[in-house]
Design an enzyme around this catalytic site. Sequence first.
Site, short mmCIF file in Angstrom:
data_model
loop_
_atom_site.label_atom_id
_atom_site.label_comp_id
_atom_site.label_asym_id
_atom_site.label_seq_id
_atom_site.Cartn_x
_atom_site.Cartn_y
_atom_site.Cartn_z
N ARG A 76 0.85 -1.19 0.00
CA ARG A 76 0.00 0.00 0.00
C ARG A 76 0.89 1.25 0.00
NH1 ARG A 76 -3.60 -1.48 5.14
NH2 ARG A 76 -1.60 -2.39 5.72
N TYR A 85 -0.60 4.53 10.46
CA TYR A 85 -0.89 3.55 11.51
C TYR A 85 0.35 3.41 12.38
CZ TYR A 85 -5.08 1.86 9.03
OH TYR A 85 -6.31 1.75 8.43
N LYS A 127 2.10 1.96 7.12
CA LYS A 127 2.55 1.18 8.27
C LYS A 127 3.37 2.03 9.23
CE LYS A 127 1.52 -2.99 8.40
NZ LYS A 127 0.28 -3.41 9.07
N ASP A 159 -5.36 -11.08 14.35
CA ASP A 159 -4.47 -9.99 14.77
C ASP A 159 -4.65 -9.64 16.24
OD1 ASP A 159 -6.98 -8.88 14.37
OD2 ASP A 159 -6.20 -6.98 13.65
N GLU A 202 -5.18 4.75 13.87
CA GLU A 202 -6.08 3.82 14.56
C GLU A 202 -6.72 4.39 15.81
OE1 GLU A 202 -2.80 3.38 14.33
OE2 GLU A 202 -1.98 3.02 16.31
N HIS A 231 0.07 1.74 16.05
CA HIS A 231 -0.10 0.58 16.95
C HIS A 231 1.04 0.52 17.98
CE1 HIS A 231 -3.50 -0.94 14.70
NE2 HIS A 231 -2.83 -0.76 13.58
#
Length: 363
Positions: free
Chosen positions: A15, A94, A75, A270, A118, A96
Site C-alpha cells: 500500500r 498507523y 505502516k 491480529d 487507529e 499501533h
Amino acid sequence: MRIGVPKEIKNHEYRVGLTPGSVREVVANGHEVVVETGAGVGIGADDAAYEAAGAEVLKSAADVFAAANMIVKVKEPQAVERAMLRPDHILFTYLHLAPDAPQTADLVKSGATCIAYETVTDGRGGLPLLAPMSQVAGRLAVQAGASALEKAHGGAGVLLGGVPGVAPAKVVVIGGGVVGAHSITMALGLGADVTVFDRNVDVLANLSHRFGAALRTVYSTAAALEEYVLDADLVIGAVLVAGAAAPKLVSADMVRRMKAGSVLVDVAIDQGGCFETSRPTTHAEPTYVVDDVVHYCVANMPGGVPRTSTHALNNVTLPFVLALANQGYRKALLANPNFLPGLNVYKGQVTCEAVANALGYDF
Ligand code: NAD
C-alpha cells in the site's frame, strides 16, 4: 505545507500513503507533495502518475524525509525511517504503539508530532480510519473461505452458493461488527446460507433490519455456537473485545468434531484469534490443516489487495491530511475532538493514555 510520501518498506507491504488522486487534491489546496520513486508500484501507480498529479518524485526516502514537513504513510515507521524523523515533522500513519516499546521510544526521542490512524474516533464511538480495513478483511474472508472450500485447496469441494437443485454452503459469522457485516454482505451475495452470532442484541437487531429474512441471527452462547459450528462449511471469526485478546470461541475439541473439509477463517487473528487452533499465517502460505479442517489466519488481510485497500484508506485519511495541511496541526487537532485522540506522541511525550499505560510512560 510540503507533504512527503515514502515507499513502504515493511515486508510485503504494497500500500502507499497517498494515491495520485489524493496528491492532486492536496496540490489543489496549495501544498507541495514529494513522493519517493516507486512508492506507488504496488497499487499500479508509477512515478509519471504522481508527476501528472503534481508531485515531485525524489530518489530516496532520505530525500523525502529531508524535504517534507509532514510524512504520510501506511505502516508504522521502521527503525531506519524513525531515525530520519525530526522535531518539526508531523507523522500521520498507523502506529499501533501499545505493544511496540522500541518504536514508542524512538518516536518520543524524535520530538516529532505523531498522529496514529487507529486512534482517531468518530462521534459514534467508532474508529473511522480502521473501519475500511475491517471492511476489506470482512469481504476478503468470504473470498478466501470460498477458495479454501475447493477440493484442490484442501476443502470439502463445496460451492458457496450451490446451484439450483443443490443446497448452498452453510456459513457462520461470529461477530457482527464491521468485519462481520461485510462478510455477511459477500456471503449472502454469493447465495450462501448465512448465520451471524453476536453478544450484543442491538448489533443483531441492526443486522436483521439491514439484511432481512435472508440472514439468521443468533445470540452468541457456547451451546448455540457449538451447534452451528459443527454443522458449518465455513466459519468466519470476526469478534473484537476492545482492548483485550480475542476470546477463544471455538475449542480444539470442536474443531476435531467439525465436518472434514470445512474451513475456518480467523480474521481476529491480529488479536490472537478466536479459534483455539489458530496461528498467524501469511499471504504467501495462507492456510494449514488441523483435523481435516482448513485454517486461514492471515494477520494482514488488507495487504493482499493493496489497490482496493489504499483507495479505501485514502477515502478516509484525505480529509484529515487536508485539515493538517490547511489549518496546521495545532488548529486541526484542537478544532476536532475526534481527531485529537489520534495524537499519540507530541514533543517527546506520550499523549495517548492507553499507550502510556501499556508502556509505563507518564500521562
Ligand atoms: P467490531 O468491534 O466492529 O465488531 C466486533 C463484534 O464482535 C462486535 O459486534 C461484538 O459485539 C462482537 N463480539 C464480541 N464478543 C463476542 C462473542 N463472544 N461472540 C460473538 N460476538 C462477539 O470489530 P471489527 O472491526 O469487525 O473487527 C473484528 C476483528 O477483526 C478485530 O479483531 C480486528 O482487529 C480484526 N481485523 C483483522 C484484520 C486482518 O487482516 N486479519 C483486518 C481488519 C480487522
